[in-house]
Design a protein around this motif. Structure first.
Motif, PDB file in Angstrom:
ATOM      1  N   ALA A 117       0.830  -1.209   0.000  1.00 18.05           N
ATOM      2  CA  ALA A 117       0.000   0.000   0.000  1.00 18.05           C
ATOM      3  C   ALA A 117       0.862   1.254   0.000  1.00 18.05           C
ATOM      4  CB  ALA A 117      -0.934  -0.001   1.202  1.00 18.05           C
TER       5      ALA A 117
ATOM      6  N   TYR B  44       2.294   4.694  -3.435  1.00 17.55           N
ATOM      7  CA  TYR B  44       2.472   6.140  -3.430  1.00 17.55           C
ATOM      8  C   TYR B  44       3.921   6.540  -3.716  1.00 17.55           C
ATOM      9  CZ  TYR B  44      -2.118   5.946  -1.255  1.00 17.55           C
ATOM     10  OH  TYR B  44      -3.452   5.684  -0.997  1.00 17.55           O
TER      11      TYR B  44
ATOM     12  N   THR C 205      -4.646  -4.396  -1.773  1.00 24.50           N
ATOM     13  CA  THR C 205      -4.140  -3.019  -1.861  1.00 24.50           C
ATOM     14  C   THR C 205      -4.160  -2.473  -3.287  1.00 24.50           C
ATOM     15  OG1 THR C 205      -1.842  -3.664  -2.257  1.00 24.50           O
ATOM     16  CG2 THR C 205      -2.568  -3.545   0.036  1.00 24.50           C
TER      17      THR C 205
ATOM     18  N   LYS D 227     -10.540   2.283  -4.553  1.00 20.21           N
ATOM     19  CA  LYS D 227     -10.012   3.625  -4.377  1.00 20.21           C
ATOM     20  C   LYS D 227     -11.015   4.666  -4.844  1.00 20.21           C
ATOM     21  CE  LYS D 227      -5.164   2.504  -5.196  1.00 20.21           C
ATOM     22  NZ  LYS D 227      -4.068   2.669  -6.130  1.00 20.21           N
TER      23      LYS D 227
ATOM     24  N   VAL E 284      -5.052  10.542  -1.819  1.00 14.49           N
ATOM     25  CA  VAL E 284      -4.525  10.700  -0.476  1.00 14.49           C
ATOM     26  C   VAL E 284      -3.194  11.438  -0.560  1.00 14.49           C
ATOM     27  CG1 VAL E 284      -3.717   9.496   1.578  1.00 14.49           C
ATOM     28  CG2 VAL E 284      -5.624   8.573   0.263  1.00 14.49           C
TER      29      VAL E 284
ATOM     30  N   ALA F  68      -1.470  10.772   6.236  1.00  9.93           N
ATOM     31  CA  ALA F  68      -2.696  10.234   5.633  1.00  9.93           C
ATOM     32  C   ALA F  68      -2.407   8.951   4.857  1.00  9.93           C
ATOM     33  CB  ALA F  68      -3.323  11.283   4.715  1.00  9.93           C
ATOM     34  N   ILE F  69      -1.251   8.916   4.181  1.00  7.09           N
ATOM     35  CA  ILE F  69      -0.867   7.725   3.409  1.00  7.09           C
ATOM     36  C   ILE F  69      -0.664   6.532   4.343  1.00  7.09           C
ATOM     37  CG2 ILE F  69       0.999   6.701   2.055  1.00  7.09           C
ATOM     38  CD1 ILE F  69       1.341   9.435   0.701  1.00  7.09           C
TER      39      ILE F  69
ATOM     40  N   ALA G 217      -4.062   5.367   5.741  1.00  4.42           N
ATOM     41  CA  ALA G 217      -4.830   4.618   4.741  1.00  4.42           C
ATOM     42  C   ALA G 217      -4.281   3.209   4.565  1.00  4.42           C
ATOM     43  CB  ALA G 217      -4.814   5.363   3.406  1.00  4.42           C
TER      44      ALA G 217
ATOM     45  N   GLU H 145      -5.214   1.126   7.599  1.00  2.00           N
ATOM     46  CA  GLU H 145      -6.640   0.789   7.551  1.00  2.00           C
ATOM     47  C   GLU H 145      -6.892  -0.413   6.637  1.00  2.00           C
ATOM     48  OE1 GLU H 145     -10.964   2.826   6.446  1.00  2.00           O
ATOM     49  OE2 GLU H 145      -9.105   3.913   6.057  1.00  2.00           O
ATOM     50  N   LYS H 146      -6.262  -0.407   5.456  1.00  2.00           N
ATOM     51  CA  LYS H 146      -6.418  -1.533   4.530  1.00  2.00           C
ATOM     52  C   LYS H 146      -5.870  -2.818   5.136  1.00  2.00           C
ATOM     53  CE  LYS H 146      -6.654   0.447  -0.106  1.00  2.00           C
ATOM     54  NZ  LYS H 146      -6.051   0.455  -1.445  1.00  2.00           N
TER      55      LYS H 146
END
Length: 317
Positions: A31, A35, A80, A152, A157, A162-163, A166, A169-170
C-alpha cells in the motif's frame, strides 16, 4: 463438542495471528509502495508479459508473493491494488494451482515425488489456465470490490500521515476479513478431527481413488491432502504414505491430483473477501485435477511403464 469448539477457537485465533503477521506487513508495504515511484516503475516494465495472461503489470506482485510465500501474502497484496473482477479471478485460479512452492514442493519431495514434476505441473497449469480464461471470458471488466475494503476513490490521499493511515486501515481490514473466515473454519476442522472424521472420509474416498486409477491404500493420503493441504497436512500426508505403503504409480497420481486440488475448503473460502465467485474456482480446480490424473494414469498404463518394482512402496524414512 464444547471442548472441540474451545480448542478450535484457540487454534483459529492462533492461526489468524500467525497469518496476520504475514498479511499485515505485506499489505502495509505494498500500500505504501503505491504512493512511491518504485511500484509504477516495476509495473511498467513487466506489463507487456502480463498482458498475455489477461493481467496488468501490478498483478506480478501477488503472484510472486503467493508462489514464494503463501496465499495469504498474495491476498494481502491484492487487497491493496485495483483489479477488475476478471483479473482477480485469473489471479485466484493461478494462485490456486501454484502457491507456497518452497514448502509444498518440499513435502512432495519428502515422499519421493520429483521436483521437476511438481514445478512443471503447478506453474504450467497456472499459466495455461490464465491464458485460457483470458481468451474465453469476455466479461468481468468492472472493478473488483474487496468486501470491507472499498475500491479507491477519486480523491487522492496526500501527506505522509494520511498515506500511512490509509495503508494501516487496509491492512487492518484485511486481517479482520481473514479472521471472519479462518476462525469458524478452524472450529469446524477441530470438531471433525475430534470426531475422527478423517478416517471416515478416507474410507469414503476409496471408491474415488479406485476410479482415478489408484489402489485403496492411497485414500488416506488423498483425504489428508484434500482436507488439510500439503503444507498444514504435511505430517498427516507423510505418515499416510509411510504407513499405507503407497506404490510409485499411486503416489505420483495422488500428488498430481493434490498439487492441482488440495485444501479445498480453506483455499476456496479465503478468496471470498476478494469478491469473486468461488464455486467456479472450486470446480475448475476439481475438474482439472480429475482430468489430469485420469489422463496421466491412462498413459502410464498404456505405455507399459508399470513394472513390479514400481508397484512396490517407495517411501523411505
Amino acid at each position: 463438542m464444547i471442548n472441540s469448539i474451545k480448542k478450535g477457537l484457540q487454534v483459529g485465533v492462533k492461526t489468524t495471528w500467525t497469518l496476520g503477521k504475514i498479511i499485515f506487513p505485506v499489505t502495509l508495504i505494498v500500500a505504501l509502495l503505491q504512493y512511491s515511484s518504485i511500484l509504477p516503475w516495476v509495473i511498467e516494465r513487466i506489463a507487456p508479459m502480463m498482458k498475455l495472461l489477461g493481467l496488468s503489470g501490478d498483478a506480478a506482485i501477488p503472484l510472486v508473493l503467493g508462489n514464494f510465500l503463501n496465499l495469504y501474502a498474495a491476498i494481502g497484496a491484492i487487497l491493496t491494488l485495483d483489479f477488475t473482477v476478471k483479473e482477480v479471478f485469473i489471479l485466484a485460479v493461478m494462485l490456486s494451482f501454484s502457491h507456497n512452492l518452497i514448502v509444498e514442493s518440499g513435502v512432495a519431495m519428502k515422499v519421493g515425488v520429483k521436483l521437476w514434476l511438481v514445478l512443471v505441473t503447478r506453474i504450467g497449469l497456472a499459466f495455461a489456465s490464465a491464458i485460457v480464461i483470458n481468451l474465453v471470458w469476455q466479461g468481468g471488466s468492472e472493478t473488483a470490490q474487496y468486501g470491507l475494503i472499498q475500491a479507491k476513490s477519486d480523491e487522492q490521499v496526500s501527506g505522509i500521515g494520511a498515506i500511512i493511515l490509509a495503508a494501516i486501515e487496509k491492512a487492518g481490514l484485511g486481517i479482520l476479513q481473514l479472521a471472519m473466515i479462518v476462525i469458524p473454519l478452524m472450529i469446524v476442522i477441530q470438531i471433525l478431527k475430534d470426531l475422527q472424521w478423517l478416517k471416515k472420509f478416507s474410507h469414503g474416498m476409496s471408491p474415488i481413488t479406485r476410479s482415478l486409477g489408484m489402489n485403496e491404500n492411497t485414500s488416506t493420503t488423498m483425504a489428508a491432502g484434500l482436507l488439510f493441504g500439503l503444507a498444514y497436512g504435511a505430517g498427516v500426508v507423510i505418515q499416510a504414505v509411510e504407513e499405507d505403503g503407497v506404490s510409485k504409480k499411486d503416489l505420483t497420481l495422488a500428488f498430481l491430483f493434490l498439487m492441482t486440488c488440495h485444501a479445498v475448503v480453506e483455499d476456496t473460502l479465503i478468496f471470498i473477501p476478494l469478491g469473486i465467485p468461488v464455486w467456479p474456482l472450486f470446480l475448475i480446480r476439481l475438474g482439472v485435477a480429475t482430468a489430469l490424473t485420469l489422463i496421466v494414469g491412462f498413459l502410464w498404463t498404456r505405455s507399459g511403464i508399470i513394472r513390479r518394482k514400481e508397484e512396490e512402496p517407495t517411501y523411505e524414512k
